[in-house]
Enzyme design. Structure first.
Site, mmCIF file in Angstrom:
data_model
loop_
_atom_site.group_PDB
_atom_site.id
_atom_site.type_symbol
_atom_site.label_atom_id
_atom_site.label_comp_id
_atom_site.label_asym_id
_atom_site.label_seq_id
_atom_site.Cartn_x
_atom_site.Cartn_y
_atom_site.Cartn_z
ATOM 1 N N HIS A 136 0.831 -1.190 0.000
ATOM 2 C CA HIS A 136 0.000 0.000 0.000
ATOM 3 C C HIS A 136 0.875 1.253 0.000
ATOM 4 O O HIS A 136 2.085 1.172 0.231
ATOM 5 C CB HIS A 136 -0.956 0.014 1.207
HETATM 6 P P1 TYD Z 1 -2.411 -4.016 7.481
HETATM 7 O O1 TYD Z 1 -2.551 -2.621 6.983
HETATM 8 O O2 TYD Z 1 -3.017 -5.111 6.652
HETATM 9 O O3 TYD Z 1 -0.877 -4.373 7.735
HETATM 10 P P2 TYD Z 1 0.341 -4.390 6.698
HETATM 11 O O4 TYD Z 1 0.227 -3.147 5.892
HETATM 12 O O5 TYD Z 1 1.565 -4.456 7.540
HETATM 13 O O6 TYD Z 1 0.234 -5.599 5.838
HETATM 14 O O7 TYD Z 1 -3.014 -4.060 8.952
HETATM 15 C C1 TYD Z 1 -3.324 -5.275 9.601
HETATM 16 C C2 TYD Z 1 -4.529 -5.040 10.517
HETATM 17 O O8 TYD Z 1 -4.190 -4.159 11.565
HETATM 18 C C3 TYD Z 1 -5.706 -4.458 9.774
HETATM 19 O O9 TYD Z 1 -6.882 -5.082 10.284
HETATM 20 C C4 TYD Z 1 -5.704 -3.007 10.190
HETATM 21 C C5 TYD Z 1 -5.092 -3.057 11.582
HETATM 22 N N1 TYD Z 1 -4.331 -1.850 11.940
HETATM 23 C C6 TYD Z 1 -4.798 -1.056 12.969
HETATM 24 O O10 TYD Z 1 -5.863 -1.288 13.564
HETATM 25 N N2 TYD Z 1 -4.061 0.040 13.326
HETATM 26 C C7 TYD Z 1 -2.900 0.344 12.722
HETATM 27 O O11 TYD Z 1 -2.240 1.341 13.103
HETATM 28 C C8 TYD Z 1 -2.430 -0.487 11.651
HETATM 29 C C9 TYD Z 1 -1.139 -0.172 10.932
HETATM 30 C C10 TYD Z 1 -3.182 -1.586 11.299
#
Ligand code: TYD
Length: 144
Positions: free
Chosen positions: A58
């Site tokens: 992303h």
């Molecule tokens: P995600 O964005 O998929 O992680 P990455 O980009 O590392 O692959 O996030 C994983 C989960 O955590 C998703 O359900 C959103 C949640 N999340 C939060 O609640 N707060 C946060 O600050 C972050 C970064 C993720």
């Protein structure tokens, strides 16, 4: 920005962190407006990543982040829509500043990897761009 910082891609850069070391070991302070050029609104950690897992995929519209591998390491892939760089991240004394509108992916996690991420905004799914084609289209618009 300290002299030793190096621009990797689209303003993303490695930031040397000050290590306070003595006979007891090491301590790394990170201060808003000093170490990171933003007010820290959120801290999160990534750990226990399973073998072969890739994360991220992303970009953010607005959020700035500093990523530190406080233990173990991974590879951060940065992409500005035109160029792509692979950055090894495996030092607790170095942070990686990720600017808005930079696509990022993490891979090659060691089993003991713990990432600490400081961000200048609360979590907001509306700030995410999760489709690579849309990200590239937005960067092309910005360059036009
Ligand atoms: P995600 O964005 O998929 O992680 P990455 O980009 O590392 O692959 O996030 C994983 C989960 O955590 C998703 O359900 C959103 C949640 N999340 C939060 O609640 N707060 C946060 O600050 C972050 C970064 C993720």
């Amino acid at each position: 920005m300290q002299d030793a910082e190096q621009d990797i891609l689209a303003g993303c850069r490695l930031v040397p962190l000050v290590v306070c070391g003595d006979e007891r070991g090491s301590l790394v302070p990170i201060e808003a407006g000093v170490t990171v050029p933003f007010a820290i609104q959120r801290v999160y950690t990534v750990f226990g990543t399973l073998p072969g897992v890739h994360r991220g995929f992303h970009a953010h519209h607005e959020t700035h982040q500093l990523v530190v591998a406080v233990h173990g390491g991974c590879t951060m892939v940065l992409d500005d829509g035109r160029d792509r760089r692979r950055v090894p991240l495996n030092r607790p004394d170095t942070g990686l500043m990720i600017e808005p509108m930079v696509w990022h992916q993490m891979e090659d996690f060691t089993s003991d990897c713990v990432l600490m991420v400081l961000a200048d905004a609360h979590y907001d799914e509306a700030d995410y761009i999760r489709e690579y084609d849309r990200f590239v289209a937005l960067t092309e618009e910005a360059h036009a």
